[in-house]
Design a protein around this motif. Structure first.
Motif, mmCIF file in Angstrom:
data_model
loop_
_atom_site.group_PDB
_atom_site.id
_atom_site.type_symbol
_atom_site.label_atom_id
_atom_site.label_comp_id
_atom_site.label_asym_id
_atom_site.label_seq_id
_atom_site.Cartn_x
_atom_site.Cartn_y
_atom_site.Cartn_z
ATOM 1 N N GLU A 15 -0.155 0.758 1.369
ATOM 2 C CA GLU A 15 -0.366 0.043 0.119
ATOM 3 C C GLU A 15 -1.330 0.795 -0.788
ATOM 4 N N THR A 29 0.754 -0.241 -4.476
ATOM 5 C CA THR A 29 1.392 -1.558 -4.547
ATOM 6 C C THR A 29 1.617 -2.113 -3.145
ATOM 7 N N THR A 32 0.588 3.977 -2.130
ATOM 8 C CA THR A 32 1.625 3.706 -3.130
ATOM 9 C C THR A 32 1.095 2.953 -4.342
ATOM 10 N N ASP A 55 6.996 -5.886 -1.304
ATOM 11 C CA ASP A 55 7.659 -6.899 -2.116
ATOM 12 C C ASP A 55 7.298 -8.268 -1.552
ATOM 13 N N TRP A 96 8.905 0.721 0.989
ATOM 14 C CA TRP A 96 8.702 1.128 -0.403
ATOM 15 C C TRP A 96 9.782 2.100 -0.870
#
Length: 181
Positions: free
Chosen positions: A76, A81, A79, A84, A131
């Motif tokens: 996380e 992010t 990236t 989802d 991802w």
């Protein structure tokens, strides 16, 4: 080509006449979902992750669990992010029986990891597919390349942290050992 029919509780497969027995083969695989031991992990963001392992293989469950728990926050961060928010994630043990030791199915949110999961960065690579997958990129080389990059980056960070912790313990113990000699 095999033909299947159900006879009672059995599935019977037949090939018909085999004209070239030296060149004929069949490979069968199956999964007994009821045979898995299922544990629920809580990711740091509260998301539940199902870990499905064979009951007689606690080493796999322990090792893969540790990789998941330590890798997700690093992925996380890398990236920028989180996963989802709607994504379900299950990680299951399998006898992969191919050149691939792992596989991510974006449609089901299932990561399959071979029983010999010791390949460096394997679990991290498959987690990175959450991802980087075929729903993110049309071209396989992009999703595979980025998953490999992210998996190795996370694995390298974990190794650095582990080495740092060992160095700290050694530095703390060394004066005691010197004092004892």
């Amino acid at each position: 080509k095999l033909k299947a029919k159900v006879v009672g509780k059995e599935r019977v497969l037949s090939s018909g006449k085999i004209t070239n027995p030296e060149g004929w083969f069949a490979c069968f695989t199956g999964t007994n979902r009821a045979g898995y031991k299922t544990d629920t992990l809580a990711a740091h963001d509260g998301r539940e992750i199902n870990l499905r392992s064979w009951p007689e293989d606690p080493a796999w469950a322990k090792g893969v669990r540790a990789d998941i728990v330590s890798s997700l926050p690093l992925l996380e961060r890398l990236t920028g992010t989180g996963m989802d928010s709607e994504a379900k994630l299950s990680v299951q043990e399998a006898a992969t029986g191919s050149e691939y030791a792992g596989f991510y199915d974006a449609k089901t949110g299932t990561i399959t990891v071979g029983e010999d999961y010791g390949q460096p960065a394997l679990v991290e690579h498959e987690l990175a597919h959450v991802w980087f997958n075929r729903t993110t990129f049309k071209e396989t080389w992009l999703s595979e390349g980025l998953a490999e990059w992210a998996g190795r980056a996370v694995s390298d960070e974990q190794r650095r942290r582990s080495q740092s912790a060992r160095d700290q313990v050694a530095a703390a113990v060394e004066p005691v050992l010197v004092a004892l000699t």
